[in-house]
Design a protein around this motif. Sequence first.
Motif, short mmCIF file in Angstrom:
data_model
loop_
_atom_site.label_atom_id
_atom_site.label_comp_id
_atom_site.label_asym_id
_atom_site.label_seq_id
_atom_site.Cartn_x
_atom_site.Cartn_y
_atom_site.Cartn_z
N ILE A 148 -6.51 -10.92 -18.72
CA ILE A 148 -7.61 -10.73 -19.78
C ILE A 148 -8.30 -12.36 -20.02
CG2 ILE A 148 -8.81 -10.29 -22.05
CD1 ILE A 148 -7.87 -7.92 -19.98
N ILE A 149 -9.45 -12.61 -19.70
CA ILE A 149 -10.06 -14.10 -19.79
C ILE A 149 -11.17 -14.11 -20.81
CG2 ILE A 149 -9.43 -14.45 -17.35
CD1 ILE A 149 -12.60 -14.45 -17.00
N THR B 249 -14.66 -3.00 -29.52
CA THR B 249 -13.85 -4.11 -29.21
C THR B 249 -14.06 -3.95 -27.50
OG1 THR B 249 -12.55 -4.35 -30.94
CG2 THR B 249 -12.05 -5.98 -29.20
N THR B 250 -14.25 -5.22 -26.70
CA THR B 250 -14.15 -5.39 -25.47
C THR B 250 -13.46 -6.59 -24.91
OG1 THR B 250 -16.01 -6.65 -24.85
CG2 THR B 250 -16.45 -4.17 -25.07
N ALA B 251 -12.85 -6.22 -23.75
CA ALA B 251 -12.05 -7.27 -23.01
C ALA B 251 -12.57 -7.24 -21.60
CB ALA B 251 -10.76 -7.19 -23.12
N TYR B 252 -12.54 -8.61 -20.78
CA TYR B 252 -12.59 -8.51 -19.71
C TYR B 252 -11.61 -9.19 -18.74
CZ TYR B 252 -14.94 -9.78 -15.00
OH TYR B 252 -15.31 -9.98 -13.68
N SER B 253 -11.18 -8.66 -17.76
CA SER B 253 -10.20 -9.05 -16.50
C SER B 253 -10.82 -9.42 -15.30
CB SER B 253 -9.20 -8.46 -16.04
OG SER B 253 -8.45 -8.77 -15.12
N LEU B 254 -11.07 -10.76 -15.08
CA LEU B 254 -11.69 -11.26 -13.78
C LEU B 254 -10.99 -10.83 -12.60
CD1 LEU B 254 -13.82 -12.66 -12.27
CD2 LEU B 254 -12.68 -14.87 -12.46
N SER B 255 -9.57 -10.95 -12.75
CA SER B 255 -8.64 -10.63 -11.41
C SER B 255 -8.82 -9.15 -11.06
CB SER B 255 -7.42 -11.28 -11.63
OG SER B 255 -6.58 -10.42 -12.59
N CYS B 256 -9.02 -8.30 -12.14
CA CYS B 256 -9.07 -6.92 -11.82
C CYS B 256 -10.35 -6.50 -12.00
CB CYS B 256 -8.44 -6.18 -13.14
SG CYS B 256 -6.61 -6.23 -13.39
N LEU C 128 -18.67 -0.37 -14.75
CA LEU C 128 -18.54 -1.78 -14.43
C LEU C 128 -17.46 -2.33 -13.54
CD1 LEU C 128 -19.42 -3.08 -18.10
CD2 LEU C 128 -20.97 -2.86 -16.45
N HIS C 129 -16.77 -1.48 -13.06
CA HIS C 129 -15.77 -1.86 -12.23
C HIS C 129 -16.26 -2.45 -10.83
CE1 HIS C 129 -12.21 -1.81 -9.84
NE2 HIS C 129 -12.70 -1.06 -8.82
N GLY C 130 -15.46 -3.73 -10.78
CA GLY C 130 -15.90 -4.40 -9.64
C GLY C 130 -16.92 -5.50 -9.73
#
Length: 427
Positions: A71-72, A81-88, A119-121
Amino acid sequence: MAAEEDVRMTEVTGPFRQVLFISAGASHSIALLSGNIVCSWGRGEDGQLGHGDAEDRLSPTRLSALDGLDIISVTCGADHTTAYSLSCTEVYSWGWGDFGRLGHGNFSDLFTPQPIKALHGLRIKQIACGDSHCLAVTMEGEVQSWGRNQNGQLGLGSTEDSLVPQKIQAFQGISIKMVAAGAEHTAAVSEEGALYGWGWGRYGNLGLGDRNDRLVPEKVSTLNGEKMNMVACGWRHTISVSDTGRLYTYGWSKYGQLGHGDFEDHLVPHKVESLADSFIKQIAGGWRHTMALTSDGKLYGWGWNKFGQVGVGDNADHCSPVLVKFPHEQKVVQVSCGWRHTLAITEEKNVFSWGRGTNGQLGHGESMDRNVPKIIEALSVDGSSGQQIESSKLDPLSGKTWVSPTERYAIVPDERTNGSFGKGEWG
């Protein structure tokens, strides 16, 4: 909700993990630590903490479900709440699901993080969460929006809620730098420095010179050639900063949240003269208060202060910026406003909080309000007992993940109820 015996609490110790980013919601908080560790605390009734139950947490608790996901970034909405993973290349969301604000195609509450399939990808640059709607800006400058849309705050040209993210077509050919979400309105800044507003405009919070709603983004044309660099939204007001570091506010000012020395609404961006000699580095908007961080690490607050959320040692509303004082004159590097509480990170790698504490959202292990910054021991290098962060790990067979709307009913905001949002206490 899981029974108490189903939750195993462990203590995280070892090398100090620096807090990289903080975000505050209506009555909860979240932090991203070095090593891609996520902690959340405060009100948990709607699952917004992500720990698999509806319990409040009075101290930062490691969100184990996000371990290993790289998570970044993390962002709080009012009760989600939201979270984002750049690698995933995944955006995760959880919490109160009414109006489709979680983006999963339904209205269900979600008590643990789940990826938003639509939002995948996508490579995401920034996520903004309002009360009941969300937006995501891609690295290419496109904007996706979802959730509640009764006043057009999604910018899709309609007033229909969207249960999944949709691209804002009005920005075709315009590269967006960042977005900000209020209760029912939205703002954006383009890479070229243009400022936009849309959604609910009753208090002039769109900056377009009137009190009308807009269903699609409209460019603010009253900036006298100044290019904007950033924007933030409060509940019914908007804050922006120019390339030259000048601060502008507009919208609702019943509690002085615009900072112009009065309580008058402004329908177009108006420069905050008392900070004209400061270069503004970051801004944040709460329910009815505002914070601004200068390039030299000074933090100013103003607006509604019933619970001490302005952080200046009293509970009086302030219609002009007031300097927030920190122990040993520590310099601030980041600030985030909740609806009634505020968080800040200092250069010395300490995290402070103040304001409403009734659900533990201040992270001090108690439920007291604070009207001056108080260090969050578990997240700070100067914490008296060193870094001790509990981790809640729920038995997946016993905890609820989804809760359908038939089990939990939302309270729709209504002017007769003083514009209250959500299921929490808003006094």
